[in-house]
Design a protein around this motif. Structure first.
Motif, PDB file in Angstrom:
ATOM      1  N   GLN A  56       0.711  -1.335  -0.055  1.00 33.80           N
ATOM      2  CA  GLN A  56       0.019  -0.031   0.015  1.00 33.80           C
ATOM      3  C   GLN A  56       0.718   1.080  -0.027  1.00 33.80           C
ATOM      4  N   ARG A  57       0.650   2.122  -0.955  1.00 32.02           N
ATOM      5  CA  ARG A  57       1.425   3.354  -1.207  1.00 32.02           C
ATOM      6  C   ARG A  57       0.639   4.493  -0.258  1.00 32.02           C
ATOM      7  N   GLY A  58       1.497   5.234   0.328  1.00 26.17           N
ATOM      8  CA  GLY A  58       1.010   6.386   1.039  1.00 26.17           C
ATOM      9  C   GLY A  58       0.816   7.503   0.183  1.00 26.17           C
ATOM     10  N   TRP A  59       0.192   9.056   0.522  1.00 27.34           N
ATOM     11  CA  TRP A  59       0.082   9.874  -0.216  1.00 27.34           C
ATOM     12  C   TRP A  59       1.314  10.577  -0.808  1.00 27.34           C
ATOM     13  N   PHE A  60       2.559  10.411  -0.128  1.00 27.48           N
ATOM     14  CA  PHE A  60       3.704  10.934  -0.365  1.00 27.48           C
ATOM     15  C   PHE A  60       4.102  10.177  -1.808  1.00 27.48           C
ATOM     16  N   ASP A  61       3.962   8.908  -1.853  1.00 24.01           N
ATOM     17  CA  ASP A  61       4.504   8.102  -3.078  1.00 24.01           C
ATOM     18  C   ASP A  61       3.419   8.525  -4.099  1.00 24.01           C
ATOM     19  N   ARG A  62       2.342   8.766  -3.806  1.00 16.82           N
ATOM     20  CA  ARG A  62       1.197   8.932  -4.856  1.00 16.82           C
ATOM     21  C   ARG A  62       1.616  10.333  -5.386  1.00 16.82           C
ATOM     22  N   LEU A  63       2.035  11.247  -4.676  1.00 18.38           N
ATOM     23  CA  LEU A  63       2.273  12.630  -4.923  1.00 18.38           C
ATOM     24  C   LEU A  63       3.548  12.609  -6.088  1.00 18.38           C
ATOM     25  N   MET A  64       4.510  11.785  -5.557  1.00 17.35           N
ATOM     26  CA  MET A  64       5.778  11.634  -6.329  1.00 17.35           C
ATOM     27  C   MET A  64       5.530  11.068  -7.557  1.00 17.35           C
TER      28      MET A  64
END
Length: 183
Positions: A56-64
């Motif tokens: 599961q990816r967090g918001w920071f990973d999705r933003l990057m």
């Protein structure tokens, strides 16, 4: 008859098969080889699945990831914008291109290296993500096969009793009762 019995006893007696054991020296036992191959493939598939399990990816990973999607469209649209600018205002465009002509060659090499590494790293990351998706799909194959078998088995099931025509409409359906009365 005793000689033949003793010969067969030597070859096949005492729970052993000397012919098969001797043949296995020259040729691999196909059944044992298939079992070893199955266990090897199962172990490799399990290891592959563990290596590429979905995290599961967090918001920071999705933003990057979203920011990583910006450069290619920006470069493509920027290039198209340069063509449009050259047609709309050639003098403005010529002044900008003259400025670009003054950029030293080592800086161009640096820009080329940065762009190459960016797109190479992006290609590698997307390739690994694709491999994870393939591993997930392969891991789901046994469940899909089982589901297909269950669905296929349902074809052979026939209803126990078919409703009789006289039974139809014998419930709480006033519209059907009115229609039958009109017939």
């Amino acid at each position: 008859m005793g000689v033949i019995e003793k010969l067969f006893g030597v070859l096949f007696g005492s729970g052993r098969n000397v012919v098969a054991e001797t043949a296995e020296v020259f040729r691999v036992n196909a059944e044992n080889d298939a079992e070893r191959g199955l266990s090897l493939r199962s172990a490799a598939l399990n290891q592959f699945g563990q290596e590429f399990r979905i995290v599961q990816r967090g918001w920071f990973d999705r933003l990057m990831d979203a920011l990583n999607r910006v450069p290619r469209p920006a470069m493509a649209l920027g290039t198209l914008g340069l063509f449009i600018a050259a047609m709309v205002d050639p003098v403005w465009f010529a002044a900008r291109m003259a400025g670009i002509a003054l950029v030293p060659e080592p800086l161009w090499w640096l820009l080329g290296a940065i762009v190459s590494f960016y797109f190479g790293a992006r290609h590698q990351a997307k390739g690994q993500e694709f491999q994870r998706e393939v591993a997930t799909t392969i891991a789901a194959v046994p469940q899909v096969v089982q589901t297909v078998r269950q669905v296929e088995a349902m074809r052979d099931i026939s209803p126990e009793a078919t409703p009789d025509e006289t039974d139809l409409g014998q419930g709480d359906n006033p519209a059907l009762a009115d229609w039958r009365a009109l017939r």
